[in-house]
Scaffold this motif. Structure first.
Motif, mmCIF file in Angstrom:
data_model
loop_
_atom_site.group_PDB
_atom_site.id
_atom_site.type_symbol
_atom_site.label_atom_id
_atom_site.label_comp_id
_atom_site.label_asym_id
_atom_site.label_seq_id
_atom_site.Cartn_x
_atom_site.Cartn_y
_atom_site.Cartn_z
ATOM 1 N N ARG A 59 0.836 -1.215 0.000
ATOM 2 C CA ARG A 59 0.000 0.000 0.000
ATOM 3 C C ARG A 59 0.868 1.261 0.000
ATOM 4 O O ARG A 59 0.578 2.222 -0.709
ATOM 5 N N HIS A 70 1.138 4.086 -2.817
ATOM 6 C CA HIS A 70 0.847 5.463 -2.411
ATOM 7 C C HIS A 70 1.935 6.427 -2.890
ATOM 8 O O HIS A 70 1.644 7.536 -3.336
ATOM 9 N N HIS A 114 3.316 7.412 7.590
ATOM 10 C CA HIS A 114 2.683 6.868 6.391
ATOM 11 C C HIS A 114 2.356 5.376 6.555
ATOM 12 O O HIS A 114 1.303 4.920 6.107
ATOM 13 N N MET A 156 -1.333 3.725 6.232
ATOM 14 C CA MET A 156 -1.635 2.617 5.323
ATOM 15 C C MET A 156 -2.244 1.433 6.077
ATOM 16 O O MET A 156 -3.071 0.707 5.547
#
Length: 91
Positions: free
Chosen positions: A18, A22, A75, A79
């Motif tokens: 992910r 991203h 991050h 995710m």
């Protein structure tokens, strides 16, 4: 400088994938043998999923990686949709 940590999670591969997806619109990325690399202007972030943890490595010429460590961890938490904490080891 090199900074490493591991994050306990049974969903390491999904979370790493992910994050790669991203950031692929912003940075060059690569997937090799189940490991993921993100090539930022001043650093390379490697995500290495294991069965019960995600190994994270940041390699950079910068002296202070604390800001980048926080960005990567934030991050990854986003995710995974859960809050991770990490202790980074520096080399």
């Amino acid at each position: 400088m090199k900074s490493n940590t591991h994050i306990a999670t049974p969903e390491a591969s999904r979370i790493a994938k992910r994050l790669l997806n991203h950031w692929k619109h912003k940075f060059e990325v690569a997937e090799t043998d189940g490991d993921f690399s993100i090539f930022m202007p001043d650093a390379t972030v490697k995500l290495m999923p294991q069965p019960e943890q995600l190994l994270v490595s940041i390699d950079s010429p910068l002296e202070d990686l604390s800001r980048l460590e926080k960005v990567v961890l934030d991050h990854l938490s986003r995710m995974a949709q859960q809050e991770f904490t990490a202790t980074w080891q520096h080399q």
